[in-house]
Motif scaffolding. Sequence first.
Motif, short mmCIF file in Angstrom:
data_model
loop_
_atom_site.label_atom_id
_atom_site.label_comp_id
_atom_site.label_asym_id
_atom_site.label_seq_id
_atom_site.Cartn_x
_atom_site.Cartn_y
_atom_site.Cartn_z
N PHE A 22 0.82 -1.21 0.00
CA PHE A 22 0.00 0.00 0.00
C PHE A 22 0.86 1.27 0.00
O PHE A 22 0.71 2.15 -0.84
CB PHE A 22 -0.96 0.00 1.20
CG PHE A 22 -1.59 1.34 1.44
CD1 PHE A 22 -2.61 1.79 0.62
CD2 PHE A 22 -1.14 2.18 2.46
CE1 PHE A 22 -3.17 3.07 0.81
CE2 PHE A 22 -1.70 3.44 2.65
CZ PHE A 22 -2.72 3.87 1.83
N LEU A 23 1.81 1.35 0.94
CA LEU A 23 2.61 2.58 1.06
C LEU A 23 3.52 2.76 -0.15
O LEU A 23 3.69 3.86 -0.65
CB LEU A 23 3.46 2.55 2.34
CG LEU A 23 2.72 2.90 3.64
CD1 LEU A 23 3.70 2.90 4.80
CD2 LEU A 23 2.01 4.26 3.54
N ASN A 24 4.13 1.65 -0.61
CA ASN A 24 5.01 1.73 -1.79
C ASN A 24 4.28 2.37 -2.97
O ASN A 24 4.79 3.27 -3.63
CB ASN A 24 5.47 0.33 -2.23
CG ASN A 24 6.50 -0.25 -1.28
OD1 ASN A 24 7.16 0.49 -0.57
ND2 ASN A 24 6.62 -1.58 -1.26
N VAL A 25 3.09 1.85 -3.24
CA VAL A 25 2.34 2.32 -4.41
C VAL A 25 1.82 3.74 -4.17
O VAL A 25 1.92 4.61 -5.05
CB VAL A 25 1.18 1.35 -4.74
CG1 VAL A 25 0.32 1.90 -5.87
CG2 VAL A 25 1.73 -0.02 -5.12
N GLN A 26 1.29 3.97 -2.99
CA GLN A 26 0.70 5.29 -2.71
C GLN A 26 1.76 6.38 -2.85
O GLN A 26 1.52 7.41 -3.47
CB GLN A 26 0.09 5.27 -1.30
CG GLN A 26 -0.79 6.48 -0.98
CD GLN A 26 0.01 7.64 -0.42
OE1 GLN A 26 0.87 7.44 0.46
NE2 GLN A 26 -0.23 8.85 -0.92
N LYS A 27 2.95 6.09 -2.29
CA LYS A 27 3.99 7.13 -2.30
C LYS A 27 4.60 7.28 -3.70
O LYS A 27 4.71 8.39 -4.22
CB LYS A 27 5.09 6.78 -1.30
CG LYS A 27 4.57 6.85 0.14
CD LYS A 27 5.67 7.27 1.10
CE LYS A 27 5.10 7.89 2.36
NZ LYS A 27 4.88 6.98 3.44
N THR A 28 5.02 6.15 -4.32
CA THR A 28 5.71 6.27 -5.61
C THR A 28 4.75 6.71 -6.71
O THR A 28 5.15 7.37 -7.67
CB THR A 28 6.37 4.93 -6.02
OG1 THR A 28 5.35 3.93 -6.08
CG2 THR A 28 7.46 4.50 -5.06
N GLY A 29 3.47 6.34 -6.59
CA GLY A 29 2.50 6.74 -7.62
C GLY A 29 1.78 8.03 -7.26
O GLY A 29 0.92 8.46 -8.02
N ARG A 30 2.12 8.62 -6.10
CA ARG A 30 1.48 9.84 -5.60
C ARG A 30 -0.04 9.73 -5.70
O ARG A 30 -0.74 10.61 -6.21
CB ARG A 30 2.02 11.06 -6.35
CG ARG A 30 3.55 11.12 -6.22
CD ARG A 30 4.11 12.48 -6.45
NE ARG A 30 3.87 12.91 -7.81
CZ ARG A 30 3.92 14.18 -8.21
NH1 ARG A 30 4.18 15.13 -7.36
NH2 ARG A 30 3.70 14.49 -9.46
N MET A 31 -0.54 8.59 -5.22
CA MET A 31 -1.97 8.30 -5.33
C MET A 31 -2.73 9.04 -4.24
O MET A 31 -2.28 9.10 -3.10
CB MET A 31 -2.22 6.79 -5.18
CG MET A 31 -1.40 5.89 -6.10
SD MET A 31 -1.68 6.20 -7.85
CE MET A 31 -3.36 5.64 -8.05
N LYS A 32 -3.91 9.55 -4.64
CA LYS A 32 -4.74 10.26 -3.67
C LYS A 32 -6.01 9.46 -3.41
O LYS A 32 -6.65 8.98 -4.35
CB LYS A 32 -5.11 11.64 -4.22
CG LYS A 32 -3.93 12.59 -4.23
CD LYS A 32 -4.33 13.95 -4.70
CE LYS A 32 -4.81 14.76 -3.51
NZ LYS A 32 -5.03 16.17 -3.81
N ILE A 33 -6.36 9.39 -2.17
CA ILE A 33 -7.57 8.64 -1.80
C ILE A 33 -8.82 9.36 -2.29
O ILE A 33 -8.85 10.59 -2.21
CB ILE A 33 -7.57 8.44 -0.26
CG1 ILE A 33 -6.88 7.11 0.03
CG2 ILE A 33 -8.97 8.50 0.34
CD1 ILE A 33 -6.71 6.73 1.44
N PRO A 34 -9.82 8.70 -2.89
CA PRO A 34 -9.91 7.25 -3.03
C PRO A 34 -9.11 6.75 -4.24
O PRO A 34 -9.16 7.35 -5.30
CB PRO A 34 -11.41 7.02 -3.26
CG PRO A 34 -11.88 8.27 -3.92
CD PRO A 34 -11.02 9.38 -3.41
N PHE A 35 -8.41 5.61 -4.06
CA PHE A 35 -7.72 5.00 -5.20
C PHE A 35 -7.67 3.48 -4.99
O PHE A 35 -7.89 2.98 -3.89
CB PHE A 35 -6.31 5.58 -5.37
CG PHE A 35 -5.31 5.11 -4.34
CD1 PHE A 35 -5.13 5.81 -3.16
CD2 PHE A 35 -4.53 3.97 -4.57
CE1 PHE A 35 -4.20 5.39 -2.21
CE2 PHE A 35 -3.60 3.55 -3.63
CZ PHE A 35 -3.43 4.25 -2.44
N GLY A 36 -7.38 2.81 -6.11
CA GLY A 36 -7.38 1.35 -6.04
C GLY A 36 -6.07 0.75 -6.52
O GLY A 36 -5.35 1.37 -7.30
#
Length: 483
Positions: free
Chosen positions: A194-208
């Motif tokens: 979760f953290l790897n993808v959220q941080k490297t992809g700069r994902m903002k909630i909501p995301f999948g």
Amino acid sequence: MANESNNFQELISHCKEYGYIFQSSELYDGLSAVYDYGQLGAQLKKNLRDAWWKSMTQLHDNIVGIDAAIFMHPTVWKASGHVDNFSDPMIDNKDSNKRYRVDHLIEAYAETLDETKGKAILAEMDRLLAADDLSGLKQLIEQHQIKCAISKTCNWTDVRQFNLMFSTQIGSVAEEADTIYLRPETAQGIFVNFLNVQKTGRMKIPFGIAQTGKAFRNEIVARQFIFRMREFEQMEMQFFVRPGTQMEWYNYWKETRKKWHESIGIPAEKLRFHNHIKLAHYADAALDIEFEFPFGWKELEGIHSRTDFDLTQHATYSKKKIQYFDNDLNEEGKAYGNYTPFVVETSVGLDRLFLTVMSLAYAEEKWTKEDGTEDSRVVLRIPTALAPTKLAILPLLKKDGLPEIARELLDECKPHFHCFYEEKDAIGKRYRRMDAIGTPFCVTIDHQTKEDQTVTIRYRDSMLQERMPMSKVKDMILEKIDT
Ligand code: GAP
């Protein structure tokens, strides 16, 4: 449509005869509940996987895909609850030594009763399962004198929980080797990243985060062909949301996933929702999207509201902070927020989806021809976009330059979609074979092609034939695949 159970055996034989599915290690008499996909099956499976992957990762700009390893640190499964909770209640018959899943044993018995009595025993079983009342389940079996199909006796052991995970050893030196598990679901590979993808992809909630891949379960009662296997493939998506919004997203994904199944050709009336009575250890709401298989309504996909259970557990066991800092909360005038996201999961079995498509596609047809004689065929009406082979190219004769023209068409089409080239046998026989493997279009090259560059195109579903310019074949098929 193969919606009668007596057609199911024919569908299984058909899958084998035409290279869709083989029993694993058949040469050595097979391995129970494990199957190999043949040359056409592997392609159909890939087309289904690609359709799912596209719908998730390409058509949703807030969903990304990953490919996590099957082997994971053993603590993952302790944290996720699978070591302690991923089990089914089992009972053994002492005379035959045969082991049964308790719910399957009772369900099979209920099917022999009239509807009212059958429903009553199933309701009682659901109540006992929800309460984890193992001795109550045994009493229910004894009270109804439910017998073992082999020994025909009621000489049962106590009901016990049986863990479904396969374990193996990692490391070369036996004493130092660690026990690890073959993953029973792909979902945990998403949670630990979760953290790897959220941080490297700069994902903002909501995301999948989406993933497809193998999962393994030591199913004691593995049956109904590829419906329940020991090695199978899942297509899962974990959707991370703000706490408190999970029911909104649960309802969104429930409807979105059902619509997706309809979009690939599954009729709406063959799909229904089934809410779970007994929730898994991680869920605050769960339902199945069920399909009417040839052997009854069964789970095709699960939609689960998994709360913050998994991320919280991994944070506890890894002693690392797994949280999301929500900037948008501040912009909305709400308190700044670091929080553990809640998760809504969609999880569909690729093999079950394959069986769904095949059971809808398989048809045995008979009709009377204009001259009064009977004719018949077996056809796989697989939707064009999913069919493993889209086009068969068939020169009428093996001479007179017809194969050369046919190969020109093959060269033009094969970079775009799968084609099949065949010059042997009478044309009628070749058409029947293409029907049986589900090829939606056949093109015949004949002497007229040499004169006016037209070909005969034959449609699998209607069996109608018409002439069209050879130069239009590729685009016509590309258009059909896209719709
Ligand atoms: N991550 C959640 C999860 O694994 P599940 O309901 O246990 O939930 C999800 O499994 C889907 O995986 C099911 O809806 C089914 O399609 C498929 N599946 C589960 N067990 C299977 C088996 N033994 N053989 C084939 N498919 C299976």
